[in-house]
Structure formats: C-alpha cells, structure tokens
Design an enzyme around this catalytic site. Structure first.
Site, PDB file in Angstrom:
ATOM      1  N   ASP A  87       0.261  14.715  -0.054  1.00 13.06           N
ATOM      2  CA  ASP A  87      -0.868  13.924   0.456  1.00 13.06           C
ATOM      3  C   ASP A  87      -1.454  14.692   1.641  1.00 13.06           C
ATOM      4  O   ASP A  87      -0.781  14.868   2.665  1.00 13.06           O
ATOM      5  CB  ASP A  87      -0.351  12.535   0.874  1.00 13.06           C
ATOM      6  CG  ASP A  87      -1.470  11.560   1.207  1.00 13.06           C
ATOM      7  OD1 ASP A  87      -2.621  11.994   1.398  1.00 13.06           O
ATOM      8  OD2 ASP A  87      -1.182  10.345   1.294  1.00 13.06           O
ATOM      9  N   ASP A  98      -9.204  12.925   2.362  1.00  6.00           N
ATOM     10  CA  ASP A  98      -7.820  12.472   2.177  1.00  6.00           C
ATOM     11  C   ASP A  98      -7.561  12.464   0.673  1.00  6.00           C
ATOM     12  O   ASP A  98      -8.288  11.797  -0.068  1.00  6.00           O
ATOM     13  CB  ASP A  98      -7.730  11.052   2.786  1.00  6.00           C
ATOM     14  CG  ASP A  98      -6.341  10.431   2.742  1.00  6.00           C
ATOM     15  OD1 ASP A  98      -5.396  11.092   2.292  1.00  6.00           O
ATOM     16  OD2 ASP A  98      -6.225   9.254   3.153  1.00  6.00           O
ATOM     17  N   HIS A 160      -8.559   2.851   1.491  1.00  2.00           N
ATOM     18  CA  HIS A 160      -9.185   2.512   2.769  1.00  2.00           C
ATOM     19  C   HIS A 160     -10.542   3.167   2.917  1.00  2.00           C
ATOM     20  O   HIS A 160     -10.777   4.237   2.362  1.00  2.00           O
ATOM     21  CB  HIS A 160      -8.274   2.973   3.920  1.00  2.00           C
ATOM     22  CG  HIS A 160      -7.764   4.376   3.750  1.00  2.00           C
ATOM     23  ND1 HIS A 160      -8.367   5.456   4.331  1.00  2.00           N
ATOM     24  CD2 HIS A 160      -6.728   4.883   3.022  1.00  2.00           C
ATOM     25  CE1 HIS A 160      -7.708   6.561   3.993  1.00  2.00           C
ATOM     26  NE2 HIS A 160      -6.716   6.249   3.193  1.00  2.00           N
ATOM     27  N   HIS A 168      -8.314   5.463   8.673  1.00  2.00           N
ATOM     28  CA  HIS A 168      -8.301   4.141   8.050  1.00  2.00           C
ATOM     29  C   HIS A 168      -9.377   3.298   8.722  1.00  2.00           C
ATOM     30  O   HIS A 168      -9.198   2.804   9.829  1.00  2.00           O
ATOM     31  CB  HIS A 168      -6.923   3.488   8.158  1.00  2.00           C
ATOM     32  CG  HIS A 168      -5.932   4.085   7.197  1.00  2.00           C
ATOM     33  ND1 HIS A 168      -5.200   3.349   6.302  1.00  2.00           N
ATOM     34  CD2 HIS A 168      -5.588   5.372   6.968  1.00  2.00           C
ATOM     35  CE1 HIS A 168      -4.440   4.157   5.569  1.00  2.00           C
ATOM     36  NE2 HIS A 168      -4.653   5.392   5.971  1.00  2.00           N
ATOM     37  N   GLU A 193      -6.229   5.051  -3.416  1.00  2.00           N
ATOM     38  CA  GLU A 193      -4.906   5.675  -3.537  1.00  2.00           C
ATOM     39  C   GLU A 193      -3.858   4.744  -4.128  1.00  2.00           C
ATOM     40  O   GLU A 193      -3.076   4.139  -3.414  1.00  2.00           O
ATOM     41  CB  GLU A 193      -4.440   6.277  -2.209  1.00  2.00           C
ATOM     42  CG  GLU A 193      -4.431   5.381  -1.012  1.00  2.00           C
ATOM     43  CD  GLU A 193      -3.870   6.127   0.216  1.00  2.00           C
ATOM     44  OE1 GLU A 193      -2.895   6.881   0.071  1.00  2.00           O
ATOM     45  OE2 GLU A 193      -4.411   5.935   1.318  1.00  2.00           O
ATOM     46  N   GLU A 276      -4.630  10.186  -5.223  1.00  2.11           N
ATOM     47  CA  GLU A 276      -5.674   9.759  -4.278  1.00  2.11           C
ATOM     48  C   GLU A 276      -6.867  10.705  -4.293  1.00  2.11           C
ATOM     49  O   GLU A 276      -6.706  11.919  -4.358  1.00  2.11           O
ATOM     50  CB  GLU A 276      -5.092   9.720  -2.854  1.00  2.11           C
ATOM     51  CG  GLU A 276      -6.112   9.350  -1.781  1.00  2.11           C
ATOM     52  CD  GLU A 276      -5.495   9.197  -0.388  1.00  2.11           C
ATOM     53  OE1 GLU A 276      -4.418   9.786  -0.156  1.00  2.11           O
ATOM     54  OE2 GLU A 276      -6.096   8.501   0.449  1.00  2.11           O
TER      55      GLU A 276
HETATM   56 CO    CO Z   1      -5.286   7.779   2.284  1.00  2.00          CO
END
Ligand code: CO
Length: 291
Positions: A87, A98, A160, A168, A193, A276
């Site tokens: 990640d 992200d 998010h 976030h 995600e 994600e």
């Molecule tokens: Co994330």
C-alpha cells in the site's frame, strides 16, 4: 464551487508515480527479501521522481490488515506463502495518491481467491461511482463482489476522500452496505480500498506499526518540532525516515502533537487481501488515476 483540484495535472502525476511505485513494490517482494529493503526501494523510487511518499510504504502481511511499515531495525524477511499488501502513495506539494495491491509470496497460490475477491471488489466499486450517486452503491458493489468469492469484507476499514495534505478527507467509503448516506460530488478525489478476509471481517488494534502523524500544527514555540512539521505537515511518516539525531529528539518532544497508528489485525485471525485505486469523480463516473 467546483471541488476539482485547481492543479489537477499535479494530482495525475502523483498518481502515475504512485502506480509505478506499487508495481515496483509488488515485483520486489520475494521469499528471503527483507521487508525493510522493499519499503526503502519503493520510497527511494518515489523520491527519485521528485515526489515524496504520502505515507510510509505499508507492507502488512497475513493477519495484519493495514498500517505496518518496517522500523529502522526491522530484520524480518518475507517467507513463502506470505500474503502481502503493498500500500503506497506519492504526493507532489500535497497532491496525494494512494494505491494498493496484494501479492502472495513465492509459488504457493493458496490465497488466489482472496486476492481476486479484493481485485473484483475494487473493479465493481469503481464501476458504481457516479457524480451525485450514492456512496452506498459503491459499498454494495464491493460487498457483493467479495461475497461472490465466498469471503467477507473487513467492515471496519473504508475508502476515503482525499484533500490536499489530507490523506483521509471528510468522506468515508465503507466496504459494506448500509453504512453511508453520502453522495459523490463531481471533481472529488477519492480512494476506494476494499479489504477481503477469510476471517471475521473486523479488525482490532495491535502494537505500534511505526507510523505516526501530526494531528495539527504544533506552532513555532519549539523550532525543532516546527521543522519536523514543515517536512511532513499532517501526513503520516515513519521514524525510519528520521536519520538526523536532532529530528529523533524533536520527535520525542513532539509526542503530544502526534497520532501513533497501531497495526490493524484481523480479529478472527483471518488472512486479508486489499486492492486500492485513487480516482477522480468525473462527469461520467470514475476516472482511475493510479491505473
Ligand atoms: Co487509502
């Protein structure tokens, strides 16, 4: 006011760097390779592209669902059969991406179905994004895709919204239905995600995962702390990155301003797979920025 970032090109570039960093991480994971070496390789790549990590590379494995990054003295090696979530994210001046993918180490292929459940769920969730559409449509699609493979979503972890220097943002995108009454807005940047598990579908806090962030601006009273804040703002960072003893001392002194993240562990002892992407909510639906 349009929520489109006014420097959208910068967000796209951060996402492209992030996607290549993710692929590098996935390629680097192998039996006998040190966790710390993979994290450093990926973070060095991000820096070599003129970007900075949005957060320390997370290399959570097996029952660790999220939020583990190696410490500076981590000596653990990846082993055959480990299920690893890579990640990662890069940012350019606070324009954040992200993205994550799961890899099973070596040739065991015991968790192929679990990995596919997360991948399917991400695809289904992305396909359900509409400007003005319900967040719950995405959550329902994610949940259905994971159930279709015979697994459970980890309901305590969510996608998010992303804002400048805010990984976030204010909006959560649950991985199970019936939990959000919100709607997507055209021009928003969001991360979807899904996490799939063969366990209970919940997480609990484990030990400190070597990731922390400033909750707020600590002000200028302590110049060393102010310097540390100027470097990371409110983005997560690793103690591993602080090689200067003065920075280590500032970190200890800044404790009351810091949020320290525990590793999230699957409560049923299940293995966890994650996928994600960062997307832009466009006029016709999702545009995947980290493809
Ligand atoms: Co994330």
């Amino acid at each position: 006011m349009s929520p489109y970032p006014d420097d959208l090109d910068r967000w796209r570039e951060a996402a492209r760097i992030s996607s290549r960093a993710r692929a590098l991480g996935i390629r680097s994971v192998a039996p006998g390779v040190a966790r710390r070496a993979v994290a450093e390789t990926v973070e060095e790549y991000i820096r070599s592209q003129g970007a900075r990590p949005s957060f320390p590379v997370n290399l959570s494995r097996n029952v660790e669902a999220a939020h583990y990054t190696p410490s500076s003295d981590d000596t653990e090696l990846f082993a055959e059969g480990d299920l690893v979530k890579v990640d990662v994210g890069a940012h350019l001046d606070g324009a954040i991406a992200d993205t994550a993918e799961t890899v099973e180490v070596g040739a065991t292929r015991r968790y192929e179905g679990l990995k596919r459940a997360a991948d399917d769920a991400l695809r289904a969730g992305i396909a359900a994004v509409r400007p003005g559409g319900a967040v719950d449509d995405v959550s329902r699609a994610i949940e259905a895709a994971i159930h279709a493979r015979g697994f459970k979503p980890v309901v305590d972890l969510t996608g998010h919204s992303i804002e400048r220097y805010r990984l976030h943002g204010g909006k959560s995108i649950p991985n199970a239905s019936g939990l959000s009454g919100e709607r997507f807005v055209e021009g928003e940047v969001i991360a979807i995600e899904p996490f799939a598990t063969n366990g209970a579908g919940h997480i609990e806090n484990g030990p400190f995962g070597n990731i922390q962030r400033f909750r707020r601006d600590p002000g200028s009273a302590d110049p060393a702390i102010a310097r540390l804040f100027a470097r990371f703002r409110t983005l997560p960072f690793a103690t591993r990155w602080l090689t200067d003893p003065a920075d280590r001392a500032a970190l200890a002194a800044a404790k009351r301003f810091l949020q320290r993240y525990p590793v999230f562990l699957e409560t049923g002892g299940g293995y966890v797979a994650q996928a994600e992407h960062t997307i832009l909510v466009g006029p016709d639906g999702a545009e995947v920025l980290t493809a």
